[in-house]
Write a protein that holds these residues in place. Sequence first.
Motif, mmCIF file in Angstrom:
data_model
loop_
_atom_site.group_PDB
_atom_site.id
_atom_site.type_symbol
_atom_site.label_atom_id
_atom_site.label_comp_id
_atom_site.label_asym_id
_atom_site.label_seq_id
_atom_site.Cartn_x
_atom_site.Cartn_y
_atom_site.Cartn_z
ATOM 1 N N ASN A 106 15.204 108.328 40.842
ATOM 2 C CA ASN A 106 16.267 109.097 40.204
ATOM 3 C C ASN A 106 16.099 109.122 38.686
ATOM 4 O O ASN A 106 16.361 110.137 38.037
ATOM 5 N N ARG B 15 13.662 111.790 37.750
ATOM 6 C CA ARG B 15 14.278 113.129 37.849
ATOM 7 C C ARG B 15 15.225 113.383 36.678
ATOM 8 O O ARG B 15 15.261 114.487 36.117
ATOM 9 N N LYS C 230 22.509 111.676 40.688
ATOM 10 C CA LYS C 230 21.434 110.789 40.217
ATOM 11 C C LYS C 230 21.872 109.968 39.005
ATOM 12 O O LYS C 230 21.572 108.772 38.915
ATOM 13 N N PHE D 264 10.340 121.620 35.328
ATOM 14 C CA PHE D 264 10.597 121.379 36.753
ATOM 15 C C PHE D 264 9.686 122.202 37.672
ATOM 16 O O PHE D 264 9.430 121.798 38.803
#
Length: 208
Positions: free
Chosen positions: A101, A104, A65, A140
Motif C-alpha cells: 500500500n 501505491r 490504502k 500509473f
Amino acid sequence: SGRKEPLAMKFKEIADAFRELAVIVNTPNSDVPVKLFSHACSRFFLIFTVLKPAFKFAENDYVSKVNDLAKASPSTLTLEAMVDRDIEAKRVRKVGSHTRNLLRVKRGLEMIRVLCEETLATEADSPLKDAAYKAYNQVFGPHHGWAIQLAASTGFGSLLLSKAELFRMFNETEETAKIHIQSYVSASATVIAYLDYLFLSKNLGIDW
Ligand code: 1PZ
C-alpha cells in the motif's frame, strides 16, 4: 459544481505537511513516523470532493490504502520498521500489505507532483484534465491494466475544470496557489526519493 464556499482544505496545509516530512528525511539518523506520513497523505482526501463521481474508485482505493497505513502506526512507529515487519513476515508483495500500500500511495504523491509541475509550466486557463491525464499516464500507466486505464481516461475526459477554477474552489489566487504548488513539488520530491531509497536499499524493487 455550484459550490460557493471555499473548501476547508488549504493548499498551504498540504505543502506544509510535506515540508515537515522533508525536514525529517533530510535530518541524519532520523526516521519517518508512520502517523505523520499517513496524516500528510490524508490531506489530499478533500480534493476528491471537487472531482466527478467518475473518480470514486480512485478515491476509495487511495483512502483505504492511506487508512491502512494509519492503522499500522500504533504497532510500527516508523515507515522503515513497518516495511521490515512485512519483510520478516514474507508478505511484502501480498495484496493489502502495508508495504504494498505504501508503494501505491507513493505513486499517488508522484502523480500529484507531476501534475503540479505541469500546472506550473502551463497557463492557468488550460484544462486540468490534460495535466492530470499526462501525470496519470506517466506514473500509473505502466502499472495499470487496460480496464483501469480505460476507466481513468473516461474519468479524465469528464473533468471539465480549468486549473484557475480549481484554485478558486480552494480560495487561492493563481499567485498564492503557485507558491504552495512549488513548495509541494520540492518537498514531495524529497519524500518520494526517500521512499524509493527505502524500497531499493532493501532490494524490494519499485516497479511492481
Ligand atoms: C486532479 C487530481 C486527479 C486525481 C485522479 C486520479 C485518478 C487515478 C485513477 C486510477 C484509479 C486506480 C484504481 C485502483 C487501482 C488498484 O488496482 C491499484 C493496485 O492496488 P492493489 O492491487 O495493490 O490493492 N491501486 C493503485 O495503483 C493506487 C491508485 C491510487 C489512485 C489515487 C491517485 C490520486 C492521489 C491523490 C493524492 C495524492
